[in-house]
Scaffold this active site. Structure first.
Site, PDB file in Angstrom:
ATOM      1  N   LYS A 284       0.543  -1.583   0.205  1.00  0.00           N
ATOM      2  CA  LYS A 284      -0.274   0.220  -0.196  1.00  0.00           C
ATOM      3  C   LYS A 284       1.062   1.052  -0.483  1.00  0.00           C
ATOM      4  O   LYS A 284       1.307   2.027   1.386  1.00  0.00           O
ATOM      5  CB  LYS A 284      -1.225   0.246   1.157  1.00  0.00           C
ATOM      6  CG  LYS A 284      -2.436   0.544   1.091  1.00  0.00           C
ATOM      7  CD  LYS A 284      -2.356   2.209   0.743  1.00  0.00           C
ATOM      8  CE  LYS A 284      -2.124   2.450   1.725  1.00  0.00           C
ATOM      9  NZ  LYS A 284      -1.893   4.395   1.474  1.00  0.00           N
TER      10      LYS A 284
ATOM     11  N   SER B  18       4.885   7.620  10.088  1.00  0.00           N
ATOM     12  CA  SER B  18       5.497   8.399  11.448  1.00  0.00           C
ATOM     13  C   SER B  18       4.787   7.740  13.036  1.00  0.00           C
ATOM     14  O   SER B  18       3.845   6.562  12.410  1.00  0.00           O
ATOM     15  CB  SER B  18       3.337   8.891  11.405  1.00  0.00           C
ATOM     16  OG  SER B  18       2.773   8.896  11.586  1.00  0.00           O
TER      17      SER B  18
ATOM     18  N   GLU C  59       8.895   1.178  11.339  1.00  0.00           N
ATOM     19  CA  GLU C  59      10.001   1.794  11.216  1.00  0.00           C
ATOM     20  C   GLU C  59       9.526   3.241  11.084  1.00  0.00           C
ATOM     21  O   GLU C  59       8.759   4.155   9.948  1.00  0.00           O
ATOM     22  CB  GLU C  59      10.684   1.635   9.894  1.00  0.00           C
ATOM     23  CG  GLU C  59      11.910   0.122   9.579  1.00  0.00           C
ATOM     24  CD  GLU C  59      12.068  -0.277  10.258  1.00  0.00           C
ATOM     25  OE1 GLU C  59      13.099   1.401  10.667  1.00  0.00           O
ATOM     26  OE2 GLU C  59      12.907  -0.989  10.207  1.00  0.00           O
TER      27      GLU C  59
ATOM     28  N   CYS D 104      13.736  11.298   7.444  1.00  0.00           N
ATOM     29  CA  CYS D 104      13.386  10.595   8.922  1.00  0.00           C
ATOM     30  C   CYS D 104      14.491  10.452   9.752  1.00  0.00           C
ATOM     31  O   CYS D 104      14.664  10.985  10.769  1.00  0.00           O
ATOM     32  CB  CYS D 104      12.833   8.556   8.707  1.00  0.00           C
ATOM     33  SG  CYS D 104      13.813   7.200   7.587  1.00  0.00           S
TER      34      CYS D 104
ATOM     35  N   GLU E 297       9.097  15.762  14.785  1.00  0.00           N
ATOM     36  CA  GLU E 297       9.702  16.024  13.734  1.00  0.00           C
ATOM     37  C   GLU E 297       9.145  16.787  12.918  1.00  0.00           C
ATOM     38  O   GLU E 297       7.377  17.207  12.821  1.00  0.00           O
ATOM     39  CB  GLU E 297       9.188  14.736  13.178  1.00  0.00           C
ATOM     40  CG  GLU E 297       9.398  14.191  12.126  1.00  0.00           C
ATOM     41  CD  GLU E 297       9.757  12.817  11.574  1.00  0.00           C
ATOM     42  OE1 GLU E 297       8.529  12.490  11.471  1.00  0.00           O
ATOM     43  OE2 GLU E 297      10.175  11.964  11.144  1.00  0.00           O
TER      44      GLU E 297
HETATM   45  P1  NAD Z   1       2.464   8.370   7.441  1.00  0.00           P
HETATM   46  O1  NAD Z   1       2.277   7.627   8.839  1.00  0.00           O
HETATM   47  O2  NAD Z   1       1.254   9.516   7.658  1.00  0.00           O
HETATM   48  O3  NAD Z   1       1.533   7.696   6.855  1.00  0.00           O
HETATM   49  C1  NAD Z   1       2.768   6.490   5.801  1.00  0.00           C
HETATM   50  C2  NAD Z   1       1.267   5.519   5.414  1.00  0.00           C
HETATM   51  O4  NAD Z   1       0.856   4.662   6.391  1.00  0.00           O
HETATM   52  C3  NAD Z   1       0.694   5.834   4.106  1.00  0.00           C
HETATM   53  O5  NAD Z   1       1.013   4.594   2.982  1.00  0.00           O
HETATM   54  C4  NAD Z   1      -0.380   5.843   4.660  1.00  0.00           C
HETATM   55  O6  NAD Z   1      -1.349   6.503   3.737  1.00  0.00           O
HETATM   56  C5  NAD Z   1      -0.563   5.104   5.392  1.00  0.00           C
HETATM   57  N1  NAD Z   1      -1.399   5.293   6.288  1.00  0.00           N
HETATM   58  C6  NAD Z   1      -2.070   6.382   6.885  1.00  0.00           C
HETATM   59  N2  NAD Z   1      -2.764   5.544   7.910  1.00  0.00           N
HETATM   60  C7  NAD Z   1      -3.056   4.929   8.458  1.00  0.00           C
HETATM   61  C8  NAD Z   1      -3.812   4.392   8.845  1.00  0.00           C
HETATM   62  N3  NAD Z   1      -4.920   4.327   9.884  1.00  0.00           N
HETATM   63  N4  NAD Z   1      -4.155   2.233   9.013  1.00  0.00           N
HETATM   64  C9  NAD Z   1      -3.049   2.140   7.646  1.00  0.00           C
HETATM   65  N5  NAD Z   1      -2.125   2.953   6.638  1.00  0.00           N
HETATM   66  C10 NAD Z   1      -2.287   4.283   7.537  1.00  0.00           C
HETATM   67  O7  NAD Z   1       3.717   9.045   6.494  1.00  0.00           O
HETATM   68  P2  NAD Z   1       3.933  10.023   6.042  1.00  0.00           P
HETATM   69  O8  NAD Z   1       3.195  11.102   6.555  1.00  0.00           O
HETATM   70  O9  NAD Z   1       3.469   9.203   5.131  1.00  0.00           O
HETATM   71  O10 NAD Z   1       5.885   9.696   6.331  1.00  0.00           O
HETATM   72  C11 NAD Z   1       6.492  11.213   6.639  1.00  0.00           C
HETATM   73  C12 NAD Z   1       6.929  10.107   7.972  1.00  0.00           C
HETATM   74  O11 NAD Z   1       7.316   8.103   8.023  1.00  0.00           O
HETATM   75  C13 NAD Z   1       7.285  10.344   9.022  1.00  0.00           C
HETATM   76  O12 NAD Z   1       7.247  10.467  10.649  1.00  0.00           O
HETATM   77  C14 NAD Z   1       9.529  10.024   8.785  1.00  0.00           C
HETATM   78  O13 NAD Z   1       9.714  10.109   9.950  1.00  0.00           O
HETATM   79  C15 NAD Z   1       8.344   8.299   8.350  1.00  0.00           C
HETATM   80  N6  NAD Z   1       9.720   7.975   7.952  1.00  0.00           N
HETATM   81  C16 NAD Z   1      10.413   6.715   8.737  1.00  0.00           C
HETATM   82  C17 NAD Z   1      11.642   6.624   8.301  1.00  0.00           C
HETATM   83  C18 NAD Z   1      12.430   5.135   8.649  1.00  0.00           C
HETATM   84  O14 NAD Z   1      12.694   4.353   8.225  1.00  0.00           O
HETATM   85  N7  NAD Z   1      12.488   5.019  10.322  1.00  0.00           N
HETATM   86  C19 NAD Z   1      11.312   6.176   6.556  1.00  0.00           C
HETATM   87  C20 NAD Z   1      10.798   6.882   6.055  1.00  0.00           C
HETATM   88  C21 NAD Z   1       9.848   7.551   6.692  1.00  0.00           C
END
Ligand code: NAD
Length: 500
Positions: free
Chosen positions: A192, A246, A268, A303, A402
């Protein structure tokens, strides 16, 4: 798609690009079962890129059923490691052959400079897929030390159906970090992608099929997190979720597991990494250059960006001067020009979040030493200047939360003990860096830092061979390296009695 500064040839290619936002299930492109779609806009100019299928529970059910059927008849898991390796190698080659197309899609979808998509995102994705393919026929299982009356085998088995949920900041690479080990190990996957960057995942799946990955083994369901994402995380027939995103949604992943089948969850998550510069650093200006390069790369949407710069008091002026020189290299430009080093933030919502934090920082008493404003608004895109705050305290919101944009804060410290305390005073623990010419200090501080990766006298030097993941609320899983196989395999003991 045109913008006011459309001199780059990539604009002509963008103008003739045709996108296909349908789902990829069981080896075929299909619309969502209820026919719903959503409009995808480019952050470069706010113009439409195309419609994307708005997958729902019924689509996730179909994708999981296809993945389960593929796993059950062992059309992929039953192939020899050598045969799986060949398919992954071929897939990696096809990704490289499609470099220009994938890079353009990535840039139009989420805003990063085309030169970075070309030089980093696509090759790193291909390398990751090939690396796990190469690894899989070189892994041996174990035989335990037992008495002569037994033979105890410790083997790793593919788990089954893996749900991969990924963010928009590195859409291809984040997908590859899940797909490489999960598929190499023999699992089936339902991916997804983020609703903010769906296109390259769909192309990746088409290329996998072309490379010989059997239909049903790798499926992609686009859509919103609270719909398609949640349905995947709650699904009773998914064995594990590999989640990158996140910390807020990472919590939800754990709750979904608890509310459904106790599937494994590997999170992650976010970061607020500390970058510690001591006055005995060999080259304070080099440290400033590395910090700027790491924070402002990818528009600050990384991240592991080291957004808390802890600098020993007496070298703050030298560090700030070098930072001021360096920051000008990252002024936002047209992402389709190959000379551009900073592109657009992913959407209007992310831009307003970032600008909101910048106002918050000022309200809390930090000073803007550079940047702080939206720019290039005439393009209709979402561009924010690289922004440097000085006089930041670690208890300010801009040092605790963040931001996920091109914003860093310089926090002075007096001595080593204070530096370590400040660095570890965060709910996050993804990465950290220490700059010192004293090897004993560098080791001591590296040991004391609560972070999944500690860089010494550099930042961001990296490779697929080492694990990537965090301590504390930065998550629990580790992407990359051979350790990633642990997430997508079950450990089995087979105890055979041997009669005398
Ligand atoms: P997000 O958590 O909003 O979304 C991530 C994914 O989860 C998306 O595909 C989104 O559609 C999905 N999602 C959202 N709500 C959901 C739910 N209720 N159930 C299931 N899936 C759901 O994060 P984002 O804004 O897309 O990405 C940014 C975040 O990702 C930042 O916090 C960043 O630090 C983190 N990140 C971490 C790493 C790592 O390796 N630690 C790498 C890249 C990004």
């Amino acid at each position: 798609m045109t913008t006011p500064d459309s001199t780059s040839p990539w604009h002509a290619r963008a103008a003739s690009l045709v996108t296909d936002g349908r789902l990829f299930i069981n080896g075929e492109r299909v619309p969502a079962k209820d026919g719903q779609t959503f409009e995808k806009h480019s952050p470069l100019n706010g113009l439409g890129l195309g419609t994307v299928a708005r997958g729902q529970k019924a689509d996730i059910d179909a994708a999981v059923a296809a993945a389960r059927a593929a796993f059950a008849d062992r059309r992929w898991a039953g192939q020899s490691p050598k045969a799986r390796k060949k398919v992954l190698q071929r897939w990696s080659e096809l990704v490289l052959a499609a470099r220009d197309e994938l890079a353009l899609l990535e840039t139009l979808d989420m805003g990063k400079p085309i030169s970075h998509s070309l030089a980093v995102d696509v090759p790193a994705t291909a390398n990751c897929i090939a690396w796990y393919g190469e690894a899989v026929d070189k892994l041996y299982d174990e035989i335990a030390p037992t008495a002569d009356t037994a033979l105890a085998l410790i083997t790793r088995e593919a788990m089954g159906v893996i749900g991969a949920i990924v963010p928009w900041n590195y859409p291809l690479i984040m997908a590859a970090w899940k797909l490489g080990p999960a598929l190499a190990a023999g699992n089936s996957v339902v991916l997804k992608p983020s609703e903010k960057s769906p296109y390259t995942a769909l192309r990746l799946a088409e290329l996998a099929l072309e490379a010989g990955l059997p239909a049903g083994v790798f499926n992609v369901v686009t859509g919103y997190g609270h719909e398609a994402g949640e349905a995947l995380a709650l699904h009773m027939d998914v064995d594990a979720i590999g989640f990158t995103g996140s910390t807020r949604i990472g919590r939800r992943m754990l709750a979904c597991s608890a509310e459904s089948n106790l599937k494994r969850v590997y999170n992650e998550l976010g970061g607020k990494s500390a970058f510690v510069v001591f006055n005995d650093a060999k080259d304070v200006a080099a440290a400033a250059r590395a910090a700027a390069g790491s924070v402002f790369y990818n528009q600050g949407e990384s991240c592991n960006a080291p957004t808390r710069l802890l600098v020993q008091q007496d070298v703050v002026p030298e560090f700030m001067a070098a930072l001021q020189d360096e920051v000008r290299k990252y002024l936002p430009g047209d992402p389709l020009q190959e000379s551009t080093e900073m592109g657009a933030l992913v959407d209007a919502g992310q831009m307003s979040t970032v600008l909101g934090y910048i106002h918050q920082g000022q309200a809390e008493g930090a000073n803007i030493a550079f940047g702080g404003r939206r720019v290039r608004s005439e393009t209709g895109g979402y561009f924010v200047e690289p922004t440097i705050f000085e006089g930041v305290r670690n208890d300010m919101k801009i040092a605790r939360e963040e931001i996920f944009g091109p914003v860093l804060g310089v926090i002075p410290f007096a001595n080593e003990a204070e530096a370590l305390a400040l660095a570890n005073d965060s709910v996050y623990g993804l990465q950290a860096s220490v700059w010192s010419s004293q090897i004993d200090r560098a080791h001591r501080v590296a040991r004391g830092l609560k972070a999944g990766t500690v860089h010494v006298n550099q930042y961001d030097e990296d490779d697929i061979t080492v694990p990537f993941g965090g301590y504390k609320q930065s998550g629990n899983g580790r992407d990359k390296s051979l350790h990633a196989f642990d997430k997508y395999t079950e450990l089995k003991t087979t105890w055979l009695r041997i009669d005398a």
